[in-house]
Motif scaffolding. Structure first.
Motif, mmCIF file in Angstrom:
data_model
loop_
_atom_site.group_PDB
_atom_site.id
_atom_site.type_symbol
_atom_site.label_atom_id
_atom_site.label_comp_id
_atom_site.label_asym_id
_atom_site.label_seq_id
_atom_site.Cartn_x
_atom_site.Cartn_y
_atom_site.Cartn_z
ATOM 1 N N GLY A 96 5.457 30.153 -38.017
ATOM 2 C CA GLY A 96 6.671 29.604 -37.428
ATOM 3 C C GLY A 96 6.489 28.229 -36.832
ATOM 4 O O GLY A 96 7.450 27.610 -36.368
ATOM 5 N N LEU A 97 5.268 27.712 -36.851
ATOM 6 C CA LEU A 97 4.972 26.393 -36.286
ATOM 7 C C LEU A 97 5.218 25.325 -37.353
ATOM 8 O O LEU A 97 4.317 24.623 -37.797
ATOM 9 N N GLN A 109 9.522 32.841 -29.166
ATOM 10 C CA GLN A 109 8.412 33.753 -28.934
ATOM 11 C C GLN A 109 7.108 32.994 -29.116
ATOM 12 O O GLN A 109 7.063 31.958 -29.782
ATOM 13 N N ASN A 110 6.063 33.485 -28.496
ATOM 14 C CA ASN A 110 4.759 32.844 -28.583
ATOM 15 C C ASN A 110 4.067 33.282 -29.873
ATOM 16 O O ASN A 110 3.681 34.444 -29.999
ATOM 17 N N PRO A 111 3.882 32.350 -30.836
ATOM 18 C CA PRO A 111 3.239 32.746 -32.100
ATOM 19 C C PRO A 111 1.807 33.211 -31.901
ATOM 20 O O PRO A 111 1.273 33.961 -32.721
ATOM 21 N N TRP A 112 1.191 32.785 -30.782
ATOM 22 C CA TRP A 112 -0.204 33.140 -30.532
ATOM 23 C C TRP A 112 -0.382 34.585 -30.086
ATOM 24 O O TRP A 112 -1.515 35.056 -29.927
ATOM 25 N N ASP A 487 9.401 33.803 -37.082
ATOM 26 C CA ASP A 487 10.376 32.776 -36.711
ATOM 27 C C ASP A 487 10.318 32.579 -35.201
ATOM 28 O O ASP A 487 10.596 33.508 -34.432
ATOM 29 N N ILE A 488 9.906 31.379 -34.754
ATOM 30 C CA ILE A 488 9.812 31.119 -33.314
ATOM 31 C C ILE A 488 10.903 30.167 -32.837
ATOM 32 O O ILE A 488 10.824 29.615 -31.744
ATOM 33 N N GLY A 489 11.901 29.957 -33.693
ATOM 34 C CA GLY A 489 13.063 29.187 -33.265
ATOM 35 C C GLY A 489 12.963 27.688 -33.428
ATOM 36 O O GLY A 489 13.692 26.950 -32.778
ATOM 37 N N LEU A 490 12.077 27.226 -34.318
ATOM 38 C CA LEU A 490 11.935 25.779 -34.527
ATOM 39 C C LEU A 490 12.765 25.266 -35.693
ATOM 40 O O LEU A 490 12.763 24.064 -35.974
#
Length: 492
Positions: A96-97, A109-112, A487-490
């Protein structure tokens, strides 16, 4: 894992070399990754730049001439996406980055929570691990290097221009001289360089309040890496260090002693001379500490030059630049040096990707089998490719993405585009370009004959190869159905 081409004879060479080295050294090898920001393929002297473009790079050139120079090394098209690939071993569309995280961005959300850094795995087996310099893979709570597995972080959570935009009035006058805008923007102003240790809190280690402070960032980072290497060696521990330069990302302000130091006497060229000197100093330190024979050094870039900021930008001879998946955006310098392990004077056009550095590092540390089985890893262990004389790459294909759009792949000497960038204004690859669907057939370039990707000859000369290229593409996309992307919202 991404399918790799078996090279059994090369693997025998690698196993033998590593076994003999560990018996001699008594521990696992170190890895030092020298990552320059926005460095173009054509910037170092050994890639045709250097003195020819007003910025000699004798130390980088020496590293290449005494090691292996890769001519087909690939990244992602922007900072965050490439750095995510380097530190997760996975293409950014999976984590997601997918684009640069901007000051004020809020990830959903934190992908890590899912991704696994090499720092985390290598620390578990006794490595001293650090990322010193630019991070730009998330600065929210729980997303800095020391919070995702590295033992130590010292550097820029995001990017150099986050600081200069509050300091250079002539350049950012519309915001800085408007009290209301400046007040709002200043709520996001970073205080300085941050440091933190695993399990510890963040703290401002180097306040940034002036252009003079900006100019000294890479000198401060150099000093931190020197301390880290000294500590690791003195403690008798193998180390993994990503030394991530703030230069030559805009806005370039070289340290005072480098101002006007390049024949070009331009800020970005002076900054390149500074990068070269720091490279030489870190290599000299390894020699002084008796670690050259036990350290794999990788010198590379996070993407191609940012032509949008010209003349404060690097150089590439290829089409396009940062922000695109033309060769100018994703084909980068790649140098591998390891005294006594990698034979000097080699030049190799085999395919290698930033994700491969991740996987190769885990192999050297003996933790490649510790990767979780419920995730797909795009990196390939290229240890045998690097250690065998005139080795052959184990990578079949390099896949290229722009955010959530699959755009192109490279297979052998062919570049196949399924979507293409059209830059409406010269040198505006980021600020004035379109990502367009192809027409009747994919655009295909034989990079040996058309390295600048000027005229597609797909339907004329590549019909024999199109089924194979399409097969690679479909298999690649299918992995994302079995192992869904995050998906982290970027996305826009």
């Amino acid at each position: 894992m991404e399918p790799a081409i078996p090279r059994p004879e090369q693997e025998k060479v690698a196993v033998s070399k590593l076994k003999n080295l560990e018996a001699k050294q008594g521990r696992k090898p170190n890895v030092l990754v020298l990552l320059v920001d926005d460095l173009g393929w054509g910037d170092p002297g050994v890639y045709g730049g250097g003195a020819a473009i007003g910025a000699p790079t004798p130390n980088i050139d020496k590293l290449a001439n005494e090691g292996l120079r890769l001519t087909s090394m690939y990244s992602q098209p922007t900072c965050t996406s490439s750095r995510a690939a380097l530190t997760t071993g996975r293409l950014p569309v999976r984590s997601g980055l997918v684009r640069p995280i901007l000051t004020g961005d809020k990830v959903t959300q934190n992908p890590w929570e899912k991704e696994v850094s090499q720092g985390k795995l290598l620390s578990k087996v006794g490595y001293k691990t650090a990322l010193i310099g630019k991070w730009h893979v998330g600065e929210a709570e729980g997303m800095l290097p020391h919070e995702v597995g590295f033992d130590y972080f010292y550097g820029l959570p995001s990017v150099q221009s986050d600081y200069t935009q509050f300091l250079v009035e002539r350049q950012y006058a519309d915001m800085m001289t408007n009290k209301e805008l400046y007040t709002k923007a200043s709520q996001l102003r970073p205080e300085g360089l941050i440091k933190g240790r695993k399990g510890g809190k963040r703290e401002v280690a180097y306040p940034i309040n002036s252009i003079e402070d900006i100019s000294m960032i890479d000198q401060v980072l150099r000093d931190e890496s020197v301390k880290f290497i000294n500590q690791a060696v003195d403690e008798g521990k193998p180390f993994y260090l990503i030394h991530s330069f703030s230069k030559i990302h805009n806005d370039n302000y070289p340290a005072p002693k480098y101002k006007g130091a390049s024949p070009a006497a331009m800020p970005v060229r002076d900054a390149m001379v500074e990068v070269d000197d720091i490279t030489g100093e870190l290599v000299a330190l390894l020699k002084e500490k008796g670690q050259l024979e036990n350290t794999l050094i990788i010198f590379t870039s996070d993407n191609g030059p940012n032509e949008d900021t010209w003349p404060d930008s690097g150089y590439s001879p290829w089409r396009g630049g940062k922000g695109t998946t033309w060769e100018g955006g994703v084909r980068i310098p790649g140098i591998a040096y390891w005294k006594g392990m990698i034979s000097a004077g080699q030049v190799n056009n085999g395919l290698m990707d930033l994700t491969d550095i991740y996987m190769t590092s885990l192999r050297l540390g003996g933790v490649i089998d510790e990767l979780p089985s419920n995730m797909y890893f795009d990196g390939i262990d290229q240890t045998a490719f690097l250690l065998a004389d005139n080795g052959k790459s184990r990578r079949q294909v390099v896949y290229m993405w722009s955010r959530e759009d699959f755009t192109a792949l490279r297979w052998l000497d062919y570049k196949i585009h399924f979507k293409v960038f059209n830059t409406a204004v010269p040198r505006r690859n980021i600020d004035a370009s379109f990502l367009l669907d192809i027409g009747t057939a994919p655009w295909v370039f034989n990079l040996n004959m058309d390295p600048k990707e000027m005229a597609s000859t797909g339907h004329q000369y590549f019909e024999w190869g199109m089924p194979q290229a399409t097969k690679f593409m479909k298999a690649h996309i299918a992995t994302m159905k079995k192992y869904p992307n995050t998906d982290i919202g970027l996305g826009l």
